[in-house]
Design an enzyme around this catalytic site. Sequence first.
Site, PDB file in Angstrom:
ATOM      1  N   GLU A 183     -15.613  24.786 -16.563  1.00  0.00           N
ATOM      2  CA  GLU A 183     -14.542  24.924 -15.601  1.00  0.00           C
ATOM      3  C   GLU A 183     -13.521  26.082 -16.344  1.00  0.00           C
ATOM      4  O   GLU A 183     -12.574  25.805 -17.010  1.00  0.00           O
ATOM      5  CB  GLU A 183     -13.924  23.712 -15.290  1.00  0.00           C
ATOM      6  CG  GLU A 183     -12.695  23.922 -14.310  1.00  0.00           C
ATOM      7  CD  GLU A 183     -11.772  22.666 -14.085  1.00  0.00           C
ATOM      8  OE1 GLU A 183     -10.696  22.704 -13.694  1.00  0.00           O
ATOM      9  OE2 GLU A 183     -12.173  21.309 -14.509  1.00  0.00           O
TER      10      GLU A 183
ATOM     11  N   LYS B 222     -11.206  14.628  -8.372  1.00  0.00           N
ATOM     12  CA  LYS B 222     -10.503  14.973  -9.842  1.00  0.00           C
ATOM     13  C   LYS B 222      -9.399  14.130  -9.626  1.00  0.00           C
ATOM     14  O   LYS B 222      -8.793  14.128  -8.723  1.00  0.00           O
ATOM     15  CB  LYS B 222     -10.124  16.620 -10.104  1.00  0.00           C
ATOM     16  CG  LYS B 222      -9.332  16.815 -11.262  1.00  0.00           C
ATOM     17  CD  LYS B 222      -9.051  18.379 -11.328  1.00  0.00           C
ATOM     18  CE  LYS B 222      -8.135  18.389 -12.621  1.00  0.00           C
ATOM     19  NZ  LYS B 222      -7.977  19.926 -12.844  1.00  0.00           N
TER      20      LYS B 222
ATOM     21  N   ARG C   7      -5.740  30.654 -14.878  1.00  0.00           N
ATOM     22  CA  ARG C   7      -4.360  30.400 -15.125  1.00  0.00           C
ATOM     23  C   ARG C   7      -4.029  31.834 -16.025  1.00  0.00           C
ATOM     24  O   ARG C   7      -2.973  32.138 -16.366  1.00  0.00           O
ATOM     25  CB  ARG C   7      -4.118  29.652 -16.147  1.00  0.00           C
ATOM     26  CG  ARG C   7      -4.434  28.330 -15.577  1.00  0.00           C
ATOM     27  CD  ARG C   7      -4.157  27.064 -16.387  1.00  0.00           C
ATOM     28  NE  ARG C   7      -4.400  25.818 -15.990  1.00  0.00           N
ATOM     29  CZ  ARG C   7      -4.722  24.518 -16.695  1.00  0.00           C
ATOM     30  NH1 ARG C   7      -4.132  24.538 -17.949  1.00  0.00           N
ATOM     31  NH2 ARG C   7      -4.859  23.286 -16.159  1.00  0.00           N
TER      32      ARG C   7
END
Length: 217
Positions: free
Chosen positions: A43, A131, A47
Amino acid sequence: MTTTTTRSLLDLVPVIPVVVIDRVEDAVPLARALVDGGLPVIELTLRTPVAIEAIERIAAEVPEILVGAGTIVAPQQAMLAAAAGAQFLVSPGSTPSLLGAMTDTGLPHLPGVATVSEVLALLEAGYTEMKFFPAEAAGGAKFLASIHSPVQAARFCPTGGISISNAADYLALPNVGCVGGSWITPAAAMGAQEWTRIRTLAAQAATLGEHPGSAPG
């Protein structure tokens, strides 16, 4: 991941490495180190400015890894990640527009939840896999254990504050399929391009699924 998706992200590996990449040239060797360590899933969080290009490179050069885009917080990011070659999407939370954008990509996706009401809202929308974020701050393994009985349809990938010391506690729960962790790719190792160390950490994490309830020695 929606109930109409046949392949479950939660059942591929015990730990999904959650990765921040600052240098695009690190993307391919990192992906190869994870594969060699027994974790063929990544994953890659959106960012940093190079995240989309990093996804493109991994998708093109390391086909043996399933590359996903994390920290999807805006609808346009879902489209950009899909166009770059991402094979799944992960968001820290969920809104109607974000869920719609992720669904429109046709990719498996894990929307984030932190409360029982958010879990129920996603179940109503047709999701059974989510999640749980930020896991430790939102109640940790005890929270997930306590909601299993009243909300049995939901399964989770907890992320946020997960480490080698507590991952097995989560994996032992009946409503947890896998966890997301950044400890496999520590900033110091990434900065020094210590791919052998990352491969070793990946191999250690891969064993967590073999003996739920206890960390490897």
